[in-house]
Design a protein around this motif. Structure first.
Motif, short mmCIF file in Angstrom:
data_model
loop_
_atom_site.label_atom_id
_atom_site.label_comp_id
_atom_site.label_asym_id
_atom_site.label_seq_id
_atom_site.Cartn_x
_atom_site.Cartn_y
_atom_site.Cartn_z
N ASP A 151 0.86 -1.18 0.00
CA ASP A 151 0.00 0.00 0.00
C ASP A 151 0.90 1.23 0.00
O ASP A 151 1.44 1.62 1.04
N GLY A 155 0.40 5.88 -4.91
CA GLY A 155 1.04 4.99 -5.87
C GLY A 155 0.17 3.81 -6.22
O GLY A 155 -0.65 3.87 -7.13
N ILE A 156 0.29 2.72 -5.46
CA ILE A 156 -0.47 1.52 -5.76
C ILE A 156 -0.82 0.78 -4.47
O ILE A 156 -0.03 0.74 -3.52
N THR A 157 -2.02 0.24 -4.44
CA THR A 157 -2.45 -0.67 -3.38
C THR A 157 -2.82 -1.99 -4.04
O THR A 157 -3.59 -2.01 -5.01
N PHE A 158 -2.27 -3.07 -3.53
CA PHE A 158 -2.53 -4.38 -4.12
C PHE A 158 -2.38 -5.42 -3.02
O PHE A 158 -1.48 -5.33 -2.18
N ASN A 213 5.08 -2.91 -11.41
CA ASN A 213 4.11 -1.95 -11.94
C ASN A 213 4.77 -0.59 -12.18
O ASN A 213 5.99 -0.44 -12.00
N THR A 215 4.62 2.06 -10.51
CA THR A 215 5.12 2.73 -9.30
C THR A 215 6.43 2.09 -8.84
O THR A 215 7.44 2.77 -8.70
N THR A 216 6.41 0.77 -8.63
CA THR A 216 7.60 0.09 -8.09
C THR A 216 8.63 -0.23 -9.17
O THR A 216 9.82 -0.36 -8.87
N ASP A 248 -6.13 -3.94 -16.63
CA ASP A 248 -6.36 -3.48 -15.26
C ASP A 248 -5.04 -3.15 -14.56
O ASP A 248 -4.99 -2.24 -13.73
N TYR A 249 -4.01 -3.93 -14.87
CA TYR A 249 -2.71 -3.80 -14.21
C TYR A 249 -1.67 -3.45 -15.26
O TYR A 249 -1.61 -4.09 -16.31
N HIS A 250 -0.87 -2.45 -14.99
CA HIS A 250 0.10 -1.96 -15.97
C HIS A 250 1.51 -2.42 -15.58
O HIS A 250 2.09 -1.91 -14.62
N TRP A 252 5.54 -2.97 -15.74
CA TRP A 252 6.66 -2.08 -16.02
C TRP A 252 7.42 -2.49 -17.28
O TRP A 252 7.92 -1.67 -18.04
#
Length: 314
Positions: A151, A155-158, A213, A215-216, A248-250, A252
Motif C-alpha cells: 500500500d 502509488g499503488i495498493t494491491f 508496476n 510505481t515500483t 487493469d494492471y500496468h 513495467w
C-alpha cells in the motif's frame, strides 16, 4: 593432492532468453503467442527460455480464480491444465529448458468435519511457475513464496493474499548440462535470504518471472536485479510481461539479464520483445576471485542463512 579450485557453477556457456510477452484475456491466444515467441527465442540459439509472470492470463486478483488450473495430481490432463501441456510442448518442440513464467494454480482439497464426514471441497489458489526440460518433462514447480501485499499512498495498493496462498519452499533446479538455477516469482526478489540460500546451494543464476508496476518498477526493478546479482555474484534474469495500458494492471516491462558484477547485460523497454544474453561461468569465477566474498564472510559474527532450516526442493 586434490585441487582447491572450485568446480565451475556454470559448466558451459549458455544463451538465456527472456520473452517479454504481450498477453490478453484469451488464454488460448496467450498460449499460442507464447509458443511462437519461445520458438523465436530458440531459433536465436537460446537454450534457457523464460516467460513472464501470469503469462497465460491478465494479472490481478479478480482474474486469478477465472484462469486458475489444477496441477495436481501431476501430470494433469490437457482438459484440466492446457497451460501445463502447452509449456511441455514448447520445451520439447524447441529442445530448451523452459521456465514457464507463472500461471494461477487451483488446488482443491476435501474438508473433513470433526465427525469424519466430508464437507465441501476447499479451493486454494497459488501463483505457480512450472519448469520443463528439453524433453518436455516437468523438472520443478515453484509457488510464489512472498505475496504482493503493498500500500503506497499515491502509488499503488494491491493485496494478492485476498485470493492467493503462499508457497512454502525455495526452488533449486538442476539443468544437467549447465548446472543449477533457482526460480522465484516477482515479489520474491525483494527477500535477499531466498537468493542467498539459492546461491550458496550452487546456483549460477537466479531467475525471476515478475510483473512490477509503474510505481515500483522505475524505483526498484533494476535495483533489485543488480542487488541480488552483486550480493551473490551470480547471474540474475528478470522477465516481465509487456505493458498494456488498456489492462487493469500496468506492467513495467524492462525484462533484463544482470551479470555477476551487477552489470546489466541487456534490458528491454516496455513493448513485446525478446532479450537474450550469453552466460559464461568464467564471469562468475572472475567476480568471486576479484571480490572474494565467499572467503570473507564472518559466520562467527552473523549466521549463514543457507545452513538453517530452509525448505527447498532440488
Amino acid at each position: 593432492m586434490a585441487s582447491s579450485t572450485p568446480s565451475p557453477l556454470l559448466k558451459q556457456p549458455v544463451k538465456l532468453a527472456c520473452v517479454q510477452l504481450a498477453t490478453g484475456p484469451d488464454k488460448a491466444a496467450n498460449l499460442s503467442r507464447a509458443a511462437d515467441k519461445v520458438r523465436e527465442a530458440a531459433s536465436s540459439g537460446a537454450k534457457i527460455v523464460v516467460l513472464p509472470e501470469c503469462f497465460n492470463s491478465p494479472y490481478g486478483c479478480a482474474h486469478f480464480p477465472q484462469y486458475a488450473e489444477p496441477l495436481l495430481p501431476s501430470p494433469p490432463s490437457p482438459e484440466q491444465s492446457p497451460s501445463f501441456h502447452a509449456l511441455s510442448a514448447m520445451a520439447r518442440d524447441n529442445g530448451v529448458y523452459l521456465i514457464g513464467g507463472s500461471i494461477p494454480e487451483l488446488y482443491t482439497a476435501p474438508s473433513t468435519a470433526a465427525n469424519g464426514k466430508e464437507e465441501e471441497e476447499t479451493k486454494t489458489y497459488f501463483n505457480t511457475s512450472l519448469i520443463f526440460s528439453p524433453s518436455g518433462s516437468l523438472l520443478a514447480t515453484h509457488r510464489k513464496v512472498h505475496l504482493f501485499d503493498i500500500d503506497i499512498p499515491g502509488g499503488i495498493t494491491f493485496k494478492e493474499s485476498d485470493v492467493l496462498s503462499p508457497g512454502n519452499k525455495l526452488t533449486v533446479v538442476d539443468l544437467p548440462e549447465y548446472g543449477r538455477i533457482s526460480v522465484a516469482i516477482c515479489y520474491d526478489v525483494r527477500f535477499p535470504e531466498l537468493a542467498m540460500i539459492a546461491a550458496r546451494k550452487g546456483c549460477f543464476a537466479l531467475v525471476y518471472p515478475g510483473a512490477f508496476n509503474l510505481t515500483t518498477g522505475p524505483l526498484h526493478w533494476r535495483l533489485l536485479g543488480q542487488a541480488r546479482a552483486v550480493d551473490n555474484q551470480v547471474y540474475v534474469a528478470l522477465c516481465s510481461p509487456a505493458r498494456d495500458m488498456s489492462a487493469d494492471y500496468h506492467a513495467w516491462g524492462h525484462s533484463m539479464v544482470v551479470d555477476p558484477m551487477a552489470k546489466v547485460l541487456v534490458e528491454a523497454e516496455e513493448t513485446e520483445t525478446i532479450v537474450t544474453a550469453d552466460l559464461d561461468g568464467d564471469m562468475i569465477e572472475a567476480a568471486r576471485k576479484g571480490i572474494p566474498l565467499r572467503d570473507q564472510r564472518r559466520f562467527d559474527v552473523y549466521p549463514d542463512v543457507s545452513q538453517g532450516k530452509a525448505r527447498y526442493e532440488e
